[in-house]
Write a protein that holds these residues in place. Structure first.
Motif, PDB file in Angstrom:
ATOM      1  N   ALA A 123      31.038  10.118  -7.144  1.00  0.00           N
ATOM      2  CA  ALA A 123      29.961  11.113  -7.140  1.00  0.00           C
ATOM      3  C   ALA A 123      29.670  11.621  -8.541  1.00  0.00           C
ATOM      4  CB  ALA A 123      30.330  12.280  -6.225  1.00  0.00           C
ATOM      5  N   ALA A 124      30.677  11.597  -9.403  1.00  0.00           N
ATOM      6  CA  ALA A 124      30.490  12.061 -10.772  1.00  0.00           C
ATOM      7  C   ALA A 124      29.547  11.157 -11.549  1.00  0.00           C
ATOM      8  CB  ALA A 124      31.836  12.153 -11.479  1.00  0.00           C
ATOM      9  N   LEU A 125      29.393   9.904 -11.136  1.00  0.00           N
ATOM     10  CA  LEU A 125      28.482   8.991 -11.819  1.00  0.00           C
ATOM     11  C   LEU A 125      27.046   9.490 -11.742  1.00  0.00           C
ATOM     12  CD1 LEU A 125      29.946   5.581 -10.630  1.00  0.00           C
ATOM     13  CD2 LEU A 125      29.714   6.296 -13.015  1.00  0.00           C
ATOM     14  N   ARG A 126      26.625   9.870 -10.549  1.00  0.00           N
ATOM     15  CA  ARG A 126      25.247  10.336 -10.384  1.00  0.00           C
ATOM     16  C   ARG A 126      25.021  11.659 -11.090  1.00  0.00           C
ATOM     17  NH1 ARG A 126      23.076  13.391  -6.530  1.00  0.00           N
ATOM     18  NH2 ARG A 126      24.994  13.296  -5.327  1.00  0.00           N
ATOM     19  N   LEU A 127      26.006  12.571 -11.009  1.00  0.00           N
ATOM     20  CA  LEU A 127      25.868  13.865 -11.667  1.00  0.00           C
ATOM     21  C   LEU A 127      25.818  13.700 -13.184  1.00  0.00           C
ATOM     22  CD1 LEU A 127      28.397  15.832  -9.434  1.00  0.00           C
ATOM     23  CD2 LEU A 127      25.907  16.067  -9.431  1.00  0.00           C
ATOM     24  N   GLY A 128      26.665  12.825 -13.707  1.00  0.00           N
ATOM     25  CA  GLY A 128      26.636  12.565 -15.142  1.00  0.00           C
ATOM     26  C   GLY A 128      25.333  11.927 -15.569  1.00  0.00           C
ATOM     27  N   ALA A 129      24.804  11.027 -14.728  1.00  0.00           N
ATOM     28  CA  ALA A 129      23.526  10.387 -15.038  1.00  0.00           C
ATOM     29  C   ALA A 129      22.402  11.415 -15.098  1.00  0.00           C
ATOM     30  CB  ALA A 129      23.213   9.326 -13.989  1.00  0.00           C
ATOM     31  N   HIS A 130      22.386  12.372 -14.156  1.00  0.00           N
ATOM     32  CA  HIS A 130      21.370  13.433 -14.170  1.00  0.00           C
ATOM     33  C   HIS A 130      21.428  14.213 -15.487  1.00  0.00           C
ATOM     34  CE1 HIS A 130      20.391  12.477 -10.181  1.00  0.00           C
ATOM     35  NE2 HIS A 130      21.123  13.353  -9.522  1.00  0.00           N
ATOM     36  N   LEU A 131      22.637  14.523 -15.921  1.00  0.00           N
ATOM     37  CA  LEU A 131      22.793  15.300 -17.151  1.00  0.00           C
ATOM     38  C   LEU A 131      22.301  14.499 -18.355  1.00  0.00           C
ATOM     39  CD1 LEU A 131      23.740  17.731 -18.721  1.00  0.00           C
ATOM     40  CD2 LEU A 131      26.086  16.898 -18.545  1.00  0.00           C
ATOM     41  N   LEU A 132      22.640  13.226 -18.408  1.00  0.00           N
ATOM     42  CA  LEU A 132      22.179  12.377 -19.506  1.00  0.00           C
ATOM     43  C   LEU A 132      20.657  12.260 -19.503  1.00  0.00           C
ATOM     44  CD1 LEU A 132      24.900   9.606 -19.241  1.00  0.00           C
ATOM     45  CD2 LEU A 132      24.550  11.116 -21.212  1.00  0.00           C
ATOM     46  N   ARG A 133      20.083  12.196 -18.319  1.00  0.00           N
ATOM     47  CA  ARG A 133      18.621  12.101 -18.237  1.00  0.00           C
ATOM     48  C   ARG A 133      17.963  13.377 -18.751  1.00  0.00           C
ATOM     49  NH1 ARG A 133      15.103   9.862 -13.102  1.00  0.00           N
ATOM     50  NH2 ARG A 133      13.061   9.984 -14.109  1.00  0.00           N
ATOM     51  N   LYS A 134      18.511  14.521 -18.370  1.00  0.00           N
ATOM     52  CA  LYS A 134      17.957  15.786 -18.865  1.00  0.00           C
ATOM     53  C   LYS A 134      18.049  15.878 -20.381  1.00  0.00           C
ATOM     54  CE  LYS A 134      18.866  18.530 -14.697  1.00  0.00           C
ATOM     55  NZ  LYS A 134      19.670  19.660 -14.131  1.00  0.00           N
ATOM     56  N   ALA A 135      19.095  15.294 -20.939  1.00  0.00           N
ATOM     57  CA  ALA A 135      19.275  15.307 -22.393  1.00  0.00           C
ATOM     58  C   ALA A 135      18.464  14.200 -23.069  1.00  0.00           C
ATOM     59  CB  ALA A 135      20.753  15.134 -22.734  1.00  0.00           C
ATOM     60  N   GLU A 136      17.670  13.456 -22.279  1.00  0.00           N
ATOM     61  CA  GLU A 136      16.822  12.361 -22.772  1.00  0.00           C
ATOM     62  C   GLU A 136      17.644  11.240 -23.406  1.00  0.00           C
ATOM     63  OE1 GLU A 136      13.707  13.921 -25.212  1.00  0.00           O
ATOM     64  OE2 GLU A 136      12.823  15.089 -23.582  1.00  0.00           O
ATOM     65  N   ARG A 137      18.856  11.083 -22.947  1.00  0.00           N
ATOM     66  CA  ARG A 137      19.693   9.948 -23.368  1.00  0.00           C
ATOM     67  C   ARG A 137      19.526   8.867 -22.298  1.00  0.00           C
ATOM     68  NH1 ARG A 137      25.261  13.100 -24.718  1.00  0.00           N
ATOM     69  NH2 ARG A 137      26.094  10.965 -24.642  1.00  0.00           N
ATOM     70  N   TYR A 138      18.323   8.298 -22.274  1.00  0.00           N
ATOM     71  CA  TYR A 138      17.891   7.482 -21.154  1.00  0.00           C
ATOM     72  C   TYR A 138      18.712   6.211 -20.974  1.00  0.00           C
ATOM     73  CZ  TYR A 138      13.795  10.540 -21.117  1.00  0.00           C
ATOM     74  OH  TYR A 138      12.962  11.625 -21.062  1.00  0.00           O
TER      75      TYR A 138
END
Length: 255
Positions: A123-138
């Protein structure tokens, strides 16, 4: 406790500590007073419980309640977050990461999400991905979303494809989704169809919508049986179990 203590003490307090300050502190705090447990109680494992690598202590209830109130308005020292990254229990890492993210410690949160993933929390994969997306680290976010999808998070399929399209990798998105379908991921069928539609490949999209419909996706069913597309598909599947199931769904939907 030892790793975080210096974050709560002034330089003078830290310098004046004796070499065995931790042992003295634990002995003092765990000693009962007047028949009442001290501020810390060492947890005694019951029969059948797995042994702990290190002694485990429980904070007294009244201190826990008091701490919950004061911590709401008190900024935790950096030493605490560093200690949690290094020593946090595997089952708590994702929750701690979310707390760090809420408080604006985004780098700390990512470290904790990464540790949680290494500990087996998908589950941490999706949460971490959301955070990276918000930081524009696409690019990093795409990698995390892909791993989340491969771990079974169906919503990550769409998020991966959409983010790839945002950075101009639409063809790669379609190829990746097709690969997921070939690997047996049925949830990738409608996502592949949608990605093909967005790419202007409606003819190819229809086949994926039809496959999704035959596998029970009622949303995909409406695309699969769009009137202009219905005759050829129905004719090629007439008599098949998939067509019969889809036909029954169409009839139920059109009542």
């Amino acid at each position: 406790m030892a790793a975080v203590a210096d974050g709560y003490l002034s330089e003078q307090q830290w310098d004046l500590l004796p070499s065995d300050w931790l042992e003295q502190g634990l002995a003092y705090c765990t000693a009962p007073c007047g028949g009442t447990p001290g501020p810390l109680v060492r947890v005694r494992l019951r029969a059948g419980e797995p042994p702990a690598a290190e002694p485990v202590y429980r904070l007294a209830d009244f201190l826990e309640q008091y701490g919950r109130g004061t911590r709401r308005i008190t900024r935790a020292p950096t030493a605490l977050w560093n200690a949690l990254i290094e020593h946090g229990r595997p089952g708590d890492l994702t929750t701690i990461a979310q707390a760090a993210q809420t408080r604006g410690f985004l780098e700390v949160a990512m470290c904790l999400y990464a540790n949680a993933v290494r500990a087996g929390d998908s589950a941490a994969l999706r949460l971490g991905a959301h955070l990276l997306r918000k930081a524009e680290r696409y690019r990093e976010a795409i990698s995390w979303y892909q791993r989340a999808a491969e771990a079974g998070a169906s919503s990550a399929l769409r998020q991966t494809a959409e983010l790839m399209e945002v950075i101009g990798r639409g063809e790669e998105a379609v190829s990746w989704l097709r690969a997921r379908v070939e690997a047996g991921d049925l949830m990738a069928l409608p996502q592949t169809a949608e990605a093909l539609e967005r790419a202007g490949l409606e003819g190819e999209a229809v086949a994926y919508y039809q496959s999704a419909a035959e596998n029970g996706d009622n949303h995909a069913l409406w695309h699969a049986v769009d009137p202009p597309r219905l005759p050829s598909w129905w004719g090629s599947h007439r008599g098949g179990a998939g067509a019969r199931r889809a036909g029954m769904r169409v009839r139920r939907c059109l009542r």
